[in-house]
Scaffold this motif. Structure first.
Motif, PDB file in Angstrom:
ATOM      1  N   LYS A 109      41.235  30.645  38.848  1.00 34.19           N
ATOM      2  CA  LYS A 109      40.170  31.605  38.556  1.00 34.19           C
ATOM      3  C   LYS A 109      38.838  30.985  38.953  1.00 34.19           C
ATOM      4  O   LYS A 109      38.367  30.042  38.314  1.00 34.19           O
ATOM      5  CB  LYS A 109      40.141  31.974  37.079  1.00 34.19           C
ATOM      6  N   VAL A 111      34.729  31.415  39.877  1.00 38.74           N
ATOM      7  CA  VAL A 111      33.518  32.223  39.712  1.00 38.74           C
ATOM      8  C   VAL A 111      32.575  31.937  40.868  1.00 38.74           C
ATOM      9  O   VAL A 111      32.303  30.772  41.178  1.00 38.74           O
ATOM     10  CB  VAL A 111      32.818  31.904  38.375  1.00 38.74           C
ATOM     11  N   THR A 140      40.008  40.099  43.690  1.00 35.71           N
ATOM     12  CA  THR A 140      38.623  39.927  43.255  1.00 35.71           C
ATOM     13  C   THR A 140      38.354  40.741  41.991  1.00 35.71           C
ATOM     14  O   THR A 140      39.002  41.756  41.734  1.00 35.71           O
ATOM     15  CB  THR A 140      37.639  40.375  44.352  1.00 35.71           C
ATOM     16  N   VAL A 141      37.373  40.261  41.216  1.00 39.30           N
ATOM     17  CA  VAL A 141      36.854  40.997  40.061  1.00 39.30           C
ATOM     18  C   VAL A 141      35.423  41.365  40.390  1.00 39.30           C
ATOM     19  O   VAL A 141      34.569  40.492  40.549  1.00 39.30           O
ATOM     20  CB  VAL A 141      36.903  40.158  38.768  1.00 39.30           C
ATOM     21  N   GLU A 143      31.533  42.774  40.189  1.00 40.06           N
ATOM     22  CA  GLU A 143      30.473  42.523  39.218  1.00 40.06           C
ATOM     23  C   GLU A 143      30.395  43.690  38.230  1.00 40.06           C
ATOM     24  O   GLU A 143      30.296  44.858  38.626  1.00 40.06           O
ATOM     25  CB  GLU A 143      29.142  42.358  39.942  1.00 40.06           C
ATOM     26  N   GLN A 171      33.230  43.054  31.660  1.00 41.09           N
ATOM     27  CA  GLN A 171      33.640  41.886  32.445  1.00 41.09           C
ATOM     28  C   GLN A 171      34.882  41.235  31.843  1.00 41.09           C
ATOM     29  O   GLN A 171      35.840  40.909  32.545  1.00 41.09           O
ATOM     30  CB  GLN A 171      32.491  40.874  32.492  1.00 41.09           C
ATOM     31  N   GLU A 175      38.536  41.170  33.748  1.00 41.58           N
ATOM     32  CA  GLU A 175      39.096  39.855  34.068  1.00 41.58           C
ATOM     33  C   GLU A 175      40.462  39.668  33.430  1.00 41.58           C
ATOM     34  O   GLU A 175      41.402  39.197  34.088  1.00 41.58           O
ATOM     35  CB  GLU A 175      38.150  38.754  33.602  1.00 41.58           C
ATOM     36  N   CYS A 197      35.878  35.867  41.008  1.00 44.58           N
ATOM     37  CA  CYS A 197      35.067  36.667  40.082  1.00 44.58           C
ATOM     38  C   CYS A 197      33.629  36.735  40.579  1.00 44.58           C
ATOM     39  O   CYS A 197      32.987  35.697  40.778  1.00 44.58           O
ATOM     40  CB  CYS A 197      35.100  36.056  38.685  1.00 44.58           C
ATOM     41  N   GLY A 200      30.544  35.539  36.167  1.00 41.89           N
ATOM     42  CA  GLY A 200      31.447  35.310  35.044  1.00 41.89           C
ATOM     43  C   GLY A 200      30.751  35.645  33.740  1.00 41.89           C
ATOM     44  O   GLY A 200      29.553  35.976  33.704  1.00 41.89           O
ATOM     45  N   TYR A 233      37.584  29.650  33.163  1.00 42.24           N
ATOM     46  CA  TYR A 233      37.569  29.631  34.619  1.00 42.24           C
ATOM     47  C   TYR A 233      37.930  28.244  35.145  1.00 42.24           C
ATOM     48  O   TYR A 233      37.561  27.224  34.574  1.00 42.24           O
ATOM     49  CB  TYR A 233      36.183  30.035  35.132  1.00 42.24           C
TER      50      TYR A 233
END
Length: 513
Positions: A109, A111, A140-141, A143, A171, A175, A197, A200, A233
């Motif tokens: 993970k 960031v 991807t995560v 924003e 968020q 996640e 991410c 984060g 993370y």
């Protein structure tokens, strides 16, 4: 009806009373008797339906009361600390019974954060492509603030912390779900996964005082110990804002003239320092400064991520060879083998007046689809991803920007196809071997170049000079050409120039990268 009436009359039982029958009476009932029987039957039927309806409503009421009791008990339990949502740590999900944790199926993970105008959007798209080419499953995560803004949610002055609570909880939830999916996918497919991410949870600390941040954490059931949040993370990569070290490139508007940020350069630099401070203390916190061009910055980021993941650090510019044929077999010791099909479509630049069709400068834009097969035990699925890339030439320099696209955006851009350019289609086979990164490129289109085989070999970063033909592994059937120069996409699209730095008079047309 006559039979029913006769039966009831014969027994002297009807719904509306008792009907006597004398010996001389007719066997068939009179109309008045028949109507009496029918009316009585209807009354009995209606009464029975009402009785059943009341019974069913009573049963349903009891069931609803029991459900209410269960829900109330569940709510009371979840309000207790031991029932609050737990953070997902950077480690993988504990293995199921009989299953061992395997480094080969690890999920990382990462960031990517930074101040305004740091280049995160382009960086995430570049890193995703970089890692996919090296055999990782990458997701991807997005924003959370951008997601909320696009859905109509912005800062509310009436309750200032409401917006930050919404951002942080969104968020966290996004996640958690994506982390679990990536971990499960990696285990089932026997591969390593990377989750990128876009910011984060700890980023929120930069927009609040310490007391406000503690209030936000308590409100959304997150631990007040920031170290617990940071452990979520695997690594944090901070891209420094252009307002600190690349001031000439800092802008508050997009190329189309739309305002995309409110902060001036001084505010952006101050916020960038706050973000660095918020993440300080993480065991793998890396700062990517503005040194040289933006491409140098992206290269530094990719190198830093590769180093963290344990990938061999290779030179940015490869040695390129032409092959006679695809390898019939591969040697033992290959790492991160992957295969994908790329389709590159050049599109018309939205601002035609900025396009210069010459060697001095101009802008070229293309969209690219990456299609990769995922083969499970009982299935074959396709994983597709899309990016748009813009290359602006300023004399000998290239300024590149790219971002990820949705399927719908990709199709919309495809409608703007530049008919003067070829659609480039390639199959790429990529892997690591002996501290080198190999990329075999087979051209599937356009038709006049179908079958062209190239091999890019990225040597170790500390190696010097061009790779000699004699050092190419024997499983690669190298053609007479020992070197093929790299051409920029500008020349590929326009058909200017040739791939032709060689020592054995073998020239390859410039058709795409």
């Amino acid at each position: 009806v006559t039979l029913v009436a006769r039966n009831l009359a014969g027994r002297n039982q009807i719904a509306c009373g008792t009907m006597s029958r004398r010996p001389g009476d007719s066997a068939a009932p009179s109309p008045s008797q028949l109507l009496a029987v029918l009316g009585g039957g209807a009354a009995l039927g209606l009464g029975y339906l009402l009785h059943r309806t009341v019974a069913m409503l009573s049963t349903a009421t009891k069931a609803l009361e029991e459900t209410r009791d269960v829900l109330q008990t569940s709510i009371r339990q979840e309000s207790r600390p031991e029932f609050r949502p737990k953070l997902v740590s950077s480690k993988t999900v504990p293995p199921a019974e009989g299953e061992e944790e395997d480094e080969k199926t690890k999920t990382w993970k990462l960031v990517l954060t930074g101040g305004p105008c740091a280049g995160k959007s382009t960086a995430i798209a570049s890193v995703k492509n970089f890692l996919q080419n090296r055999g990782y499953f990458v997701v991807t995560v997005s924003e959370a603030a951008t997601f909320l803004h696009n859905n109509g949610i912005d800062f509310y002055p009436g309750e200032p912390l409401l917006y930050q609570k919404t951002i942080s909880s969104t968020q966290r939830d996004h996640e958690n779900r994506i982390f679990r999916f990536a971990e499960r996918y990696a285990k089932l497919e026997g591969t390593q996964a990377v989750v990128l991410c876009d910011r984060g949870l700890q980023d929120g600390r930069s927009y609040c005082s310490w007391e406000e941040w503690r209030h936000v954490l308590r409100a959304i059931d997150l631990p007040e110990d920031e170290e617990e949040i940071k452990k979520r993370y695997s690594a944090v990569f901070h891209l420094v804002t252009a307002a600190d070290g690349a001031e000439d490139h800092y802008t508050k508007t997009s190329k189309e003239g739309k305002q995309i940020r409110d902060e001036g350069p001084e505010q952006a630099a101050a916020l960038d320092r706050k973000l660095q401070q918020a993440w300080r203390g993480h065991s793998h916190h890396r700062i990517i400064y503005n040194r040289g061009s933006f491409q140098d910055k992206i290269a530094d980021l990719q190198s830093s991520i590769a180093q963290f993941l344990g990938l061999p650090e290779t030179r940015r510019m490869p040695s390129r060879f032409q092959l006679n044929s695809l390898p019939k077999s591969y040697p033992a010791g290959l790492r991160n083998l992957s295969e994908a099909v790329f389709t590159k479509t050049y599109v018309n630049v939205p601002n035609p007046h900025r396009m210069k069709r010459d060697k001095e400068g101009g802008t070229v834009m293309f969209v690219r689809e990456r299609k990769q097969e995922s083969r499970g035990r009982n299935h074959v699925a396709e994983i597709r991803s899309y990016v748009i890339k813009t290359i602006h030439l300023e004399g000998p320099k290239e300024v590149e920007n790219q971002r990820a696209l949705s399927r719908r955006e990709y199709e919309d851009y495809r409608r703007l196809i530049d008919e003067t350019r070829h659609i480039i289609k390639q199959r790429r086979i990529q892997f690591f071997l002996d501290e080198r990164f190999y990329e075999i490129v087979e051209y599937l289109g356009p038709s006049e170049h179908k079958g062209l085989l190239l091999c890019n070999i990225h040597q170790k970063a500390n190696s010097e000079g061009h790779m000699a033909k004699a050092t190419v592994p024997s499983f690669l059937d190298v053609k007479g050409t020992t070197r093929i120069a790299l051409c920029i996409a500008w020349h590929y699209g326009l058909g200017l120039g040739m791939l032709g730095v060689n020592d054995e008079e073998c020239v390859v047309p410039c058709v795409g990268a």
